[in-house]
Design a protein around this motif. Structure first.
Motif, short mmCIF file in Angstrom:
data_model
loop_
_atom_site.label_atom_id
_atom_site.label_comp_id
_atom_site.label_asym_id
_atom_site.label_seq_id
_atom_site.Cartn_x
_atom_site.Cartn_y
_atom_site.Cartn_z
N VAL A 1 0.84 -1.20 0.00
CA VAL A 1 0.00 0.00 0.00
C VAL A 1 0.88 1.25 0.00
N SER A 2 1.92 1.25 0.80
CA SER A 2 2.80 2.41 0.91
C SER A 2 3.47 2.74 -0.42
N ARG A 3 3.93 1.73 -1.10
CA ARG A 3 4.61 1.92 -2.38
C ARG A 3 3.68 2.57 -3.40
N LYS A 4 2.45 2.09 -3.46
CA LYS A 4 1.48 2.64 -4.40
C LYS A 4 1.13 4.09 -4.06
N LEU A 5 0.97 4.36 -2.77
CA LEU A 5 0.59 5.71 -2.34
C LEU A 5 1.70 6.71 -2.62
N LEU A 6 2.94 6.34 -2.30
CA LEU A 6 4.05 7.28 -2.51
C LEU A 6 4.27 7.53 -4.00
N SER A 7 4.14 6.50 -4.81
CA SER A 7 4.27 6.68 -6.26
C SER A 7 3.19 7.62 -6.78
N ALA A 8 1.98 7.48 -6.27
CA ALA A 8 0.88 8.37 -6.67
C ALA A 8 1.18 9.81 -6.26
N GLN A 9 1.70 9.99 -5.06
CA GLN A 9 2.01 11.34 -4.58
C GLN A 9 3.06 12.01 -5.45
N LEU A 10 4.11 11.30 -5.79
CA LEU A 10 5.15 11.87 -6.65
C LEU A 10 4.58 12.24 -8.01
N ASN A 11 3.70 11.42 -8.51
CA ASN A 11 3.10 11.66 -9.81
C ASN A 11 2.17 12.87 -9.80
N TYR A 12 1.35 12.99 -8.76
CA TYR A 12 0.36 14.07 -8.73
C TYR A 12 0.95 15.39 -8.23
N PHE A 13 1.81 15.35 -7.24
CA PHE A 13 2.40 16.59 -6.73
C PHE A 13 3.48 17.14 -7.66
N GLN A 14 4.23 16.23 -8.30
CA GLN A 14 5.33 16.62 -9.17
C GLN A 14 6.22 17.69 -8.53
N PRO A 15 6.78 17.40 -7.37
CA PRO A 15 7.64 18.39 -6.70
C PRO A 15 8.92 18.61 -7.49
N SER A 16 9.44 19.81 -7.44
CA SER A 16 10.72 20.08 -8.10
C SER A 16 11.88 19.57 -7.25
N ILE A 17 11.66 19.52 -5.92
CA ILE A 17 12.69 19.06 -4.99
C ILE A 17 12.10 17.98 -4.09
N VAL A 18 12.85 16.90 -3.90
CA VAL A 18 12.45 15.83 -2.99
C VAL A 18 13.56 15.64 -1.96
N ILE A 19 13.19 15.65 -0.69
CA ILE A 19 14.15 15.41 0.39
C ILE A 19 13.82 14.07 1.02
N LEU A 20 14.74 13.12 0.91
CA LEU A 20 14.55 11.78 1.46
C LEU A 20 15.21 11.74 2.83
N ALA A 21 14.39 11.70 3.86
CA ALA A 21 14.90 11.78 5.23
C ALA A 21 14.42 10.58 6.04
N ASN A 22 14.67 9.38 5.51
CA ASN A 22 14.14 8.19 6.17
C ASN A 22 15.19 7.21 6.67
N GLY A 23 16.45 7.62 6.74
CA GLY A 23 17.45 6.80 7.38
C GLY A 23 17.94 5.63 6.54
N LEU A 24 18.80 4.80 7.15
CA LEU A 24 19.47 3.72 6.43
C LEU A 24 18.74 2.38 6.51
N SER A 25 17.90 2.19 7.52
CA SER A 25 17.28 0.87 7.71
C SER A 25 16.28 0.53 6.61
N SER A 26 15.80 1.55 5.89
CA SER A 26 14.78 1.32 4.87
C SER A 26 15.31 1.56 3.46
N VAL A 27 16.65 1.51 3.29
CA VAL A 27 17.26 1.84 1.99
C VAL A 27 16.65 1.02 0.85
#
Length: 236
Positions: free
Chosen positions: A142-168
């Protein structure tokens, strides 16, 4: 149809694809409720569109104002998050090191109208990462689908990935390395690549990967990296 309605429709479609699991989560102890990122007011006209992607919430409840249905559940999560994030933006500025101290710092530098707060995982388990949960397979999907949808619809110019190393490995499903081009690090400024790494993703987004703001490992180095990142962000 405006962006808000488009995103709601896509969220609802994803939720319905996973209806059996999401219906069952209402009674699961320790599992948070569904976290959904809203469209902020004036997002479409914002000068700087920046998405900050954290790891997971630390407890997330939804107060339904109507009888339970997937549509009401989805709408309530979006609205609750909208009010929550607005409240976070209005919190006093301090010298503490928390995730939303960082989001406030980004807002102060680049403006809050185009700031989007999202997470790699849309549930937490016992107010921590859901990776070890027996429900992680479903949460991950579910998370993968939701985040992909958000990137597609928001189309941000800048993305900051701040989720640490355990989820690489899960982050790289969304941002595979072969689509991360023109990478830059700041080791010449004594900032390690594990602390700050910049790349272009699909020629659409300028991305910055940092440690989660509340990390205790290498705290001074992580703070230096966040300060450098703030310098790199556009002014509001």
């Amino acid at each position: 149809m405006n962006l808000k309605q488009q995103l709601f429709n896509r969220y609802l479609a994803i939720v319905k694809e996973n209806q059996d699991f999401l219906d069952s989560t209402l009674g699961i102890e320790k599992l948070s409720k569904l976290f959904l990122t809203p469209v902020t007011d004036n997002y479409e006209s914002a000068k700087n569109k920046i998405m900050i992607i954290g790891a997971e919430t630390r407890g997330w409840e939804i107060k339904l104002t109507e009888e339970y249905s997937l549509e009401n559940y989805t709408r309530s999560s979006i609205e609750q998050n909208k009010h929550f994030f607005k409240r976070m933006m209005n919190e006093p500025r301090t010298k503490k090191i928390t995730f939303h101290d960082f989001t406030r710092a980004v807002a102060d530098k680049s403006g809050h109208e185009g700031l989007i707060y999202s997470n790699l995982f849309c549930f937490d388990w016992n107010k921590k990462s859901p990776i070890g949960s027996k429900y992680f397979k479903e949460i991950h999907e579910v998370s993968r689908k939701l985040l992909s949808a958000q990137l597609n619809y928001f189309q941000p110019s800048i993305v900051i990935l701040a989720n640490g190393l355990s989820s690489v490995k899960f982050r790289r499903e969304i941002f595979p390395l072969d689509r991360c081009k023109n990478s830059t690090n700041y080791e010449n400024e004594l900032i390690g690549k594990n602390q700050l790494w910049q790349f272009n993703f699909d020629d659409k987004n300028i991305c910055y990967r940092i440690q989660h703001p509340s990390t205790r490992t290498g705290r001074k180095e992580a703070q230096n990296a966040r300060n450098k990142l703030l310098d790199l962000l556009p002014n509001k």
